[in-house]
Write a protein that holds these residues in place. Structure first.
Motif, PDB file in Angstrom:
ATOM      1  N   VAL A  23      12.413   1.235   2.826  1.00 26.39           N
ATOM      2  CA  VAL A  23      13.297   0.350   3.592  1.00 26.39           C
ATOM      3  C   VAL A  23      12.793   0.277   5.025  1.00 26.39           C
ATOM      4  O   VAL A  23      13.144   1.087   5.883  1.00 26.39           O
ATOM      5  N   SER A  24      11.897  -0.669   5.279  1.00 23.45           N
ATOM      6  CA  SER A  24      11.276  -0.784   6.594  1.00 23.45           C
ATOM      7  C   SER A  24      10.743  -2.197   6.784  1.00 23.45           C
ATOM      8  O   SER A  24      10.527  -2.928   5.818  1.00 23.45           O
ATOM      9  N   ARG A  25      10.559  -2.551   8.046  1.00 23.82           N
ATOM     10  CA  ARG A  25       9.979  -3.853   8.372  1.00 23.82           C
ATOM     11  C   ARG A  25       8.635  -4.028   7.673  1.00 23.82           C
ATOM     12  O   ARG A  25       8.375  -5.058   7.040  1.00 23.82           O
ATOM     13  N   GLU A  26       7.809  -2.992   7.757  1.00 19.92           N
ATOM     14  CA  GLU A  26       6.445  -3.097   7.235  1.00 19.92           C
ATOM     15  C   GLU A  26       6.431  -3.379   5.741  1.00 19.92           C
ATOM     16  O   GLU A  26       5.666  -4.219   5.258  1.00 19.92           O
ATOM     17  N   VAL A  27       7.298  -2.652   4.996  1.00 15.86           N
ATOM     18  CA  VAL A  27       7.312  -2.843   3.541  1.00 15.86           C
ATOM     19  C   VAL A  27       7.914  -4.208   3.187  1.00 15.86           C
ATOM     20  O   VAL A  27       7.417  -4.891   2.276  1.00 15.86           O
ATOM     21  N   ALA A  28       8.965  -4.627   3.910  1.00 16.98           N
ATOM     22  CA  ALA A  28       9.542  -5.954   3.640  1.00 16.98           C
ATOM     23  C   ALA A  28       8.475  -7.030   3.823  1.00 16.98           C
ATOM     24  O   ALA A  28       8.332  -7.933   2.979  1.00 16.98           O
ATOM     25  N   GLU A  50       0.818  -1.209   0.000  1.00 15.11           N
ATOM     26  CA  GLU A  50       0.000   0.000   0.000  1.00 15.11           C
ATOM     27  C   GLU A  50       0.859   1.270   0.000  1.00 15.11           C
ATOM     28  O   GLU A  50       1.879   1.325   0.669  1.00 15.11           O
ATOM     29  N   GLU A  51       0.413   2.257  -0.766  1.00 17.26           N
ATOM     30  CA  GLU A  51       1.167   3.509  -0.861  1.00 17.26           C
ATOM     31  C   GLU A  51       1.312   4.176   0.504  1.00 17.26           C
ATOM     32  O   GLU A  51       2.339   4.792   0.793  1.00 17.26           O
ATOM     33  N   ASP A  52       0.297   4.030   1.328  1.00 17.22           N
ATOM     34  CA  ASP A  52       0.336   4.568   2.688  1.00 17.22           C
ATOM     35  C   ASP A  52       1.515   4.050   3.478  1.00 17.22           C
ATOM     36  O   ASP A  52       2.191   4.782   4.198  1.00 17.22           O
ATOM     37  N   LEU A  53       1.727   2.737   3.350  1.00 17.83           N
ATOM     38  CA  LEU A  53       2.807   2.051   4.054  1.00 17.83           C
ATOM     39  C   LEU A  53       4.145   2.618   3.604  1.00 17.83           C
ATOM     40  O   LEU A  53       5.035   2.890   4.419  1.00 17.83           O
ATOM     41  N   LEU A  54       4.300   2.779   2.283  1.00 20.93           N
ATOM     42  CA  LEU A  54       5.544   3.320   1.733  1.00 20.93           C
ATOM     43  C   LEU A  54       5.771   4.747   2.216  1.00 20.93           C
ATOM     44  O   LEU A  54       6.889   5.133   2.543  1.00 20.93           O
ATOM     45  N   ARG A  55       4.685   5.520   2.293  1.00 17.78           N
ATOM     46  CA  ARG A  55       4.795   6.916   2.734  1.00 17.78           C
ATOM     47  C   ARG A  55       5.156   6.997   4.208  1.00 17.78           C
ATOM     48  O   ARG A  55       6.054   7.712   4.597  1.00 17.78           O
ATOM     49  N   SER A  56       4.474   6.224   5.015  1.00 18.18           N
ATOM     50  CA  SER A  56       4.653   6.394   6.459  1.00 18.18           C
ATOM     51  C   SER A  56       5.924   5.727   6.984  1.00 18.18           C
ATOM     52  O   SER A  56       6.545   6.229   7.912  1.00 18.18           O
ATOM     53  N   HIS A  57       6.306   4.589   6.427  1.00 20.17           N
ATOM     54  CA  HIS A  57       7.489   3.887   6.960  1.00 20.17           C
ATOM     55  C   HIS A  57       8.705   3.987   6.061  1.00 20.17           C
ATOM     56  O   HIS A  57       9.810   3.688   6.486  1.00 20.17           O
ATOM     57  N   GLY A  58       8.494   4.366   4.802  1.00 22.51           N
ATOM     58  CA  GLY A  58       9.608   4.375   3.842  1.00 22.51           C
ATOM     59  C   GLY A  58       9.776   2.997   3.223  1.00 22.51           C
ATOM     60  O   GLY A  58       9.353   1.990   3.814  1.00 22.51           O
TER      61      GLY A  58
END
Lengths: 406, 406
Positions: free
Chosen positions: B322-327, B312-320
């Motif tokens: 390079v982040s646990r959430e995006v991985a 989700e674009e939100d996830l990329l925006r809020s965590h970047g």
């Protein structure tokens, strides 16, 4: 032709003589020495054995104007190159106070007194040696002037060794740096004949042609022509090999692709089947690739070709996954990932999966550009690894040509 | 400990002494000789120069029970090893009629009389030499019995050389083949200490520990223990290093992953950002990978992470990116490509792109399994290439562990 000065390379390490590691230092050192005008007469590898190292240094120092020794200069008990060189060259080891001071700071980080003492061994130099301070790492290099020439002791790790080697060779350079014309999709014999014709009557340029799967390097060396003469010769050979040449400044094929894409302000994507990520990985190996590389799909299964690249199931059924039609559809599908240019591969890398109609080695490559999509049928030789490697080279080179013409 | 017989390796080729090629034959030959019970005292490389080759053969034959010479046995004018060995060992060259007959058939394929004559040069052997017929290629090997031991002349291409070397070493084997415990995600020093403890009091097993980025090989050699003793020692060391060991039979990490997936009848997929296709390419390098590997996405740009992996674009925006959430979201998205297990990477390989909070070397790896998705934060050392290489090793090894536990 000016006589080249003889040089030798000695690499030290039991991991080399037991075959646990491939020696890559020798080739790097030999290339640098050759480029500086030396002729490497011999490269020798011995184990971490004081007598063997000393015997090799003594023997090589007799007949060469430069001996480059790497390895065995670290802090541990099996680092014996200092002692061996000392006995081979008849120069006692003395402590270099400035090095010792720097190493004291490193030694203090160790709790263990044995480790502390070991670090300080690296301050020992052969009497009269010129010290090359470490840039990375802790081991210094040393250069010893002997009656027959220089002996350079350099640490083994390439990142520590190479900058020191440059210092050793500085001033020794007596010929122009070789020029390498890097080519793809040309036969070794064809490149050889074209280059020979372009150089006809020139005895002052030495030619060697080297092939690796899919690639050919045409190497021109100065044997009397000088820098300008070599540049002229390179232009003549470049003209003779034509568009097969993708770089003359050392750039790799992926680097050439990234550079062209950047210059044209376009973005690229990949759709890989038989190359399974190798093209993407080659492109992303180039620093700054993210400016031009969108990404891609490794569509190993047919379902991914359909789901992510929009390849119609009908097409897969009627032509098979390894076909012109599917290659074109894959490249076209990759464009829709947000790219201006895309390259695709689909083929049979083996060892199994080949048929009479579609044998192992058959690979279709398609390049999609803004104006057109073109597909290429390749029949590649070799085992699985070689077929894949050749497919990558062909795909990148076809993409390179498409970018050049854009 | 039985005394090892001294052996030497000589590789011939100007492409090696000029540094245009890395010599990989020496390591292969040294490993085979070591495994057969020899101690390689010295490895030497010389140019295609008759006198240099002859001098090296004469010198090495004096002190060694086996000298393996490769290269310079082909048909062209710069293949000089036959003549050099003949003069070094004082044995005239004679024509082997049986070889000549076989080579006549090859020669007839050439139109050019010079090429025909060149092919036939390969029928010349040193008087009294044992001929090893070519399996692939046209150059035969020859083994000469000298007062101090054997001298084997073998062709340069590894695919021709290696089967001949096996024949030379057959019968000479006096020790068990070394056992290599291949490990990942363990410190070299940790592996060393654990292995040493497991082998305490055993002087009949020799231990070496070798590290390459992300990987550690623990090598056990027979110095008196025999085959069964070595197997016992290997079991003890395997127990001591625990789950860090991914293979004891030479399998690479991708091979171990493919083997485990095949045994468990599961399918795997990848979602790569910073590793840019390297994981997919390592897996597809394994023959038969298509049985278990669905494919994957090289989601170098954020838009692809969203479009193809459903991040989700939100996830990329809020965590970047390079982040646990995006991985985790990437690995989860890769599952939906039709896989049971998936691994993802997102990180900063450098050289640029790092910040204080997210420095170069920070890589998140996530493994999605049927029951759970786990993410791992890695801080990897080295340059761009090393960070990427270490990220690949870590990702494959975490996938391997997840498959083992499944």
């Amino acid at each position: 032709m000016p006589e080249r000065k003889p040089a030798a390379v000695l690499t030290v390490g039991s991991e080399l003589t037991t075959g646990l590691r491939v020696d890559t230092n020798t080739a790097r050192i030999a290339a640098k020495c050759t480029a500086a005008g030396y002729r490497v007469t011999e490269a020798v590898t011995v184990a971490d054995d004081r007598d063997a190292i000393a015997a090799a240094i003594a023997r090589l120092a007799r007949g060469n104007e430069l001996v480059v020794v790497t390895g065995g200069l670290g802090p541990t008990h099996d680092d014996l190159t200092r002692e061996a060189a000392s006995s081979a060259l008849g120069r006692p080891l003395v402590r270099d106070d400035r090095l010792a001071e720097q190493l004291e700071a490193v030694a203090r980080r160790h709790d263990d007194p044995v480790a502390r003492a070991q670090v300080l061994r690296q301050a020992e130099i052969l009497d009269g040696a010129r010290v090359i301070p470490p840039v990375t790492g802790t081991a210094p290099g040393q250069v010893i002037d002997t009656p027959s020439g220089l002996v350079a002791l350099l640490p083994g790790p390439p990142s520590e060794m190479l900058p020191m080697l440059e210092q050793v060779l500085e001033g020794a350079r007596s010929v122009a740096e070789p020029v390498v014309l890097r080519c793809a999709r040309i036969l070794e014999s064809d490149a050889q004949v074209r280059a020979q014709r372009a150089l006809e009557g020139r005895a002052d340029v030495e030619l060697s042609v080297l092939a690796s799967p899919g690639l050919v390097d045409v190497v021109l060396m100065d044997v009397g022509c000088g820098r300008e003469g070599l540049a002229e010769a390179a232009q003549a050979v470049a003209h003779a090999v034509g568009e097969a040449c993708y770089s003359m400044d050392g750039a790799s094929l992926p680097e050439a692709v990234v550079r062209l894409a950047r210059a044209a302000f376009v973005r690229i994507a990949v759709a890989e089947s038989c190359t399974g990520g190798m093209i993407a990985s080659a492109i992303t190996d180039v620093p700054g690739a993210s400016e031009v590389f969108v990404g891609g799909v490794v569509a190993y299964s047919n379902s991914l070709k359909t789901a992510l690249l929009g390849v119609e199931e009908d097409l897969l059924r009627s032509h098979g996954a390894v076909s012109r039609e599917v290659a074109e559809a894959m490249a076209h599908g990759a464009l829709s990932l947000g790219a201006d240019f895309a390259v695709s591969t689909t083929g049979i890398a083996g060892p199994s999966g080949g048929t009479a109609a579609k044998p192992v080695g058959l690979v279709w490559v398609a390049v999609a550009a803004p104006d057109a999509t073109n597909a290429y049928e390749l029949h590649l030789r070799g085992d699985r690894q070689q077929v894949r490697q050749r497919a990558v080279v062909n795909a990148l080179d076809l993409l390179r040509l498409s970018l050049e013409r854009a």
